[in-house]
Design a protein around this motif. Sequence first.
Motif, PDB file in Angstrom:
ATOM      1  N   PHE A  20     -22.403 -65.900 -23.995  1.00 60.48           N
ATOM      2  CA  PHE A  20     -23.408 -65.628 -25.024  1.00 60.48           C
ATOM      3  C   PHE A  20     -24.676 -65.013 -24.436  1.00 60.48           C
ATOM      4  CE2 PHE A  20     -20.826 -67.965 -27.965  1.00 60.48           C
ATOM      5  CZ  PHE A  20     -21.227 -67.521 -29.227  1.00 60.48           C
ATOM      6  N   GLY A  21     -25.071 -65.501 -23.249  1.00 59.30           N
ATOM      7  CA  GLY A  21     -26.302 -64.987 -22.643  1.00 59.30           C
ATOM      8  C   GLY A  21     -26.178 -63.513 -22.301  1.00 59.30           C
ATOM      9  N   ARG A  55     -19.282 -74.492 -20.707  1.00 57.29           N
ATOM     10  CA  ARG A  55     -18.776 -73.787 -19.535  1.00 57.29           C
ATOM     11  C   ARG A  55     -18.089 -72.469 -19.840  1.00 57.29           C
ATOM     12  NH1 ARG A  55     -15.067 -78.246 -16.958  1.00 57.29           N
ATOM     13  NH2 ARG A  55     -14.544 -78.406 -19.184  1.00 57.29           N
ATOM     14  N   ARG A  56     -17.544 -72.306 -21.027  1.00 61.53           N
ATOM     15  CA  ARG A  56     -16.723 -71.119 -21.269  1.00 61.53           C
ATOM     16  C   ARG A  56     -16.748 -70.706 -22.741  1.00 61.53           C
ATOM     17  NH1 ARG A  56     -11.925 -72.800 -23.512  1.00 61.53           N
ATOM     18  NH2 ARG A  56     -10.787 -70.904 -22.983  1.00 61.53           N
ATOM     19  N   VAL A  57     -16.408 -69.422 -22.974  1.00 62.80           N
ATOM     20  CA  VAL A  57     -16.229 -68.882 -24.318  1.00 62.80           C
ATOM     21  C   VAL A  57     -14.891 -68.163 -24.332  1.00 62.80           C
ATOM     22  CG1 VAL A  57     -17.092 -67.280 -26.075  1.00 62.80           C
ATOM     23  CG2 VAL A  57     -18.708 -68.570 -24.668  1.00 62.80           C
ATOM     24  N   ALA A  58     -14.098 -68.393 -25.370  1.00 67.09           N
ATOM     25  CA  ALA A  58     -12.800 -67.735 -25.482  1.00 67.09           C
ATOM     26  C   ALA A  58     -12.510 -67.437 -26.948  1.00 67.09           C
ATOM     27  CB  ALA A  58     -11.702 -68.616 -24.898  1.00 67.09           C
TER      28      ALA A  58
END
Length: 295
Positions: A20-21, A55-58
């Motif tokens: 997102f950043g 920790r993660r994006v999927a």
Amino acid sequence: MNYTLEQLRGLVAVAEELHFGRAAARLRMTQPPLSRQIQKLEAAVGAQLLDRDNRRVALTPAGEAFLAEARRILAIAESAPELAQRVSSGFSGLVRLGFTSASTFGILGRLLNELELHLPEVHVELYEMVTREQIAALAGQDIDLGLARPPFDPEMFDSRLLHREALLLAVHESHPLTELSRPVVPADLAGEPLIFHSQQKARYFYDLVVSMVPLAQERVVHTVSQVMTMLWLVSAGRGVAFVPASAQLLGVPAVTYLPLRTPIPQPVELHLLWPRHSHNPALERVLQVLDGLML
């Protein structure tokens, strides 16, 4: 679906960055508004598009499917202004072209090739019509351009000569006239059965032949409207016929074409015909491409 292009761009950025950043920096915005855009998009779609934690994006399976559509919608939206500009300027669009059957003998194909070369984004729709039908269709704005025979009303239509050719006599290959070493004259046709153009359905050729070749009308054995039909009747030995020189391209067997002595060497004319007042920008471009072209 009530979603915005900004929301779709946000999804694409997050899907490609998987962060997102980084996606927010790429879109020149902060992360909280981007997160809200994605939430609103998921609410509008009615499905979760992203799995995210600290920790993660999927992408979810629904997100994978929707991502392809989002990219397609964005591509259409981004290309729409350019497309509108090209249509407005006449470089893209549609031109509806009417043509007589005889104009297809080597003329229509070359004209279409010329337009495809210079205006590849202008689509040409074809409508086979006799001149009378073309004039009515042009007046009713059902077609934009015609390949037609004169005369025309100059107050309603503008026109330009596109093609000129000789008038020939089509005879059976065994006919005695094939032994002539000169052009055929009206006296040579005394007693010959004539296959003639219909005065109603092929008025241009009827008037042309009558004006160019004095003939006895009682010798007419068949009256037809199409050149192809004339040639097959000649091939069957039913008589002789007056046809444009381009009819030789049809390759009808057992027919020989003889030169005629006419007051004008190439009396058969084919014109471009269009309404004086047209709202189709592509028509102006087509006329520019064909300006000065003689086929």
